[in-house]
Design an enzyme around this catalytic site. Sequence first.
Site, PDB file in Angstrom:
ATOM      1  N   ARG A  93      38.452  27.627  46.149  1.00 41.85           N
ATOM      2  CA  ARG A  93      39.886  27.739  46.355  1.00 41.85           C
ATOM      3  C   ARG A  93      40.463  26.543  47.106  1.00 41.85           C
ATOM      4  O   ARG A  93      41.605  26.145  46.873  1.00 41.85           O
ATOM      5  CB  ARG A  93      40.185  29.031  47.121  1.00 41.85           C
ATOM      6  CG  ARG A  93      41.651  29.162  47.451  1.00 41.85           C
ATOM      7  CD  ARG A  93      42.043  30.486  48.041  1.00 41.85           C
ATOM      8  NE  ARG A  93      43.421  30.421  48.477  1.00 41.85           N
ATOM      9  CZ  ARG A  93      44.461  30.456  47.672  1.00 41.85           C
ATOM     10  NH1 ARG A  93      44.279  30.528  46.372  1.00 41.85           N
ATOM     11  NH2 ARG A  93      45.693  30.383  48.142  1.00 41.85           N
ATOM     12  N   CYS A 117      36.068  32.821  46.351  1.00 47.07           N
ATOM     13  CA  CYS A 117      35.590  34.194  46.508  1.00 47.07           C
ATOM     14  C   CYS A 117      36.531  35.192  45.837  1.00 47.07           C
ATOM     15  O   CYS A 117      37.749  35.068  45.918  1.00 47.07           O
ATOM     16  CB  CYS A 117      35.474  34.544  47.996  1.00 47.07           C
ATOM     17  SG  CYS A 117      34.101  33.754  48.836  1.00 47.07           S
ATOM     18  N   ASP A 125      51.760  30.641  45.381  1.00 46.98           N
ATOM     19  CA  ASP A 125      53.218  30.594  45.252  1.00 46.98           C
ATOM     20  C   ASP A 125      53.891  30.008  46.490  1.00 46.98           C
ATOM     21  O   ASP A 125      54.885  29.277  46.376  1.00 46.98           O
ATOM     22  CB  ASP A 125      53.774  32.007  45.010  1.00 46.98           C
ATOM     23  CG  ASP A 125      53.275  32.622  43.711  1.00 46.98           C
ATOM     24  OD1 ASP A 125      52.491  31.954  43.018  1.00 46.98           O
ATOM     25  OD2 ASP A 125      53.664  33.756  43.409  1.00 46.98           O
TER      26      ASP A 125
END
Length: 422
Positions: A93, A117, A125
């Site tokens: 991420r 994960c 956003d």
Amino acid sequence: MDKLLINGGKALHGEVVISGAKNAALPIMAASLLASDHVTISNVPHLKDITTMMELLGQLGAHLIVDEKMNVQVDSSQVNEFVAPYDLVKTMRASILVLGPMLARFGKADVSLPGGCAIGTRPVDLHLKALRAMGADITVKNGYINARCKKGCLQGKRLMFDTVTVTGTENVLMAAVLAEGITTIKNAAREPEVVDLANFLIQMGAKIRGAGTSTIEVEGVESLNGGTYSVMSDRIEAGTYLAAGALTRGQVTVKKVRPDTLLSQLCKFEEAGAELTIGEDWVSLNMHNKRPQAVNISTAPYPAFATDMQAQFMAMNSVAEGSSTIIETIFENRFMHVQELQRMGANIQLNGNTAIVHGVEKLTGAPVMATDLRASASLILAGLVAEGETVVERIYHVDRGYERIEEKLSLLGADIKRVSDR
């Protein structure tokens, strides 16, 4: 695929040196894209996510040199690619953190929507809303964020995050340092890793005030210089080893830490009955062979109790004296370790975002499967205290966030080894 074999029941004793913080190293490495000269980053942990970030920076055209001590030198003067591809971003991420720096310095970035994960919805956003407010033209198409600067550079703005977001704060902070004018970030994340990133940027010439508070002010500059910086220690790794000492009724000292970043954890360890001794850069926990007392936990943004320590404290509460309530307020799907702990004999009931844990006298070794990074840590901790052998499968999750975990635990007296099915 590797797995860990653990024979539990041994109290852990000894000292462990804590590695650099992954969650500080990753944004700092991404921020190297902002520098006009090379930067050298030390105390970088040797982890899968770090390797992925190196590969990503290399894919963009940065030149990296890594020595045997994991000092990472990054020269981004030759960056000539502006696409962060799915093949790299899907596993981590934190790859989204290249968006702000690339947009600020080069005026364009195409970044695949991130992975990491599987612990619930963690939307980007908030990042995109803030960058749009600063003048970026952003579309999301075919799984990619396509960002361009309308006016050639980002404009400083007053921004307010609807909810606290660590990576969102970091992305906007990095974008703002090269923006035109002053950017004010309200409801900013206060995590020490955000402060570490800000300190790195300041060392390179950025003008930042308020990092560590809920309001950060950034005055944009034309360019950033190179420099040398040492990443802060990993407060979650430190807490994990202290938890290992607590639930095995042992005595563990963590070294090369910043105790001021561990306060929410340390208060709970004391509540559990641990005797703590705190030095300038170390913390020693001693249970004096006593069973820990159950402690209630409610996760929240820093400086409150970290969601990244919730699973480890659940493992401790599973063998603690008494019952406890654990409330998860950050992620909606972060109790996936419960089912695996129950296989080992833990008495846990779930109700939405709340877990009720009734401590049992002992856990029993069993084959269990890691589902995410911190869940894997909780299963390893449970294996350390369980009777018999515990086999933890899918430990590639733990390798994303813990450097040589089986070696460090072995030094504390644990019977643990890594084996491969290959």
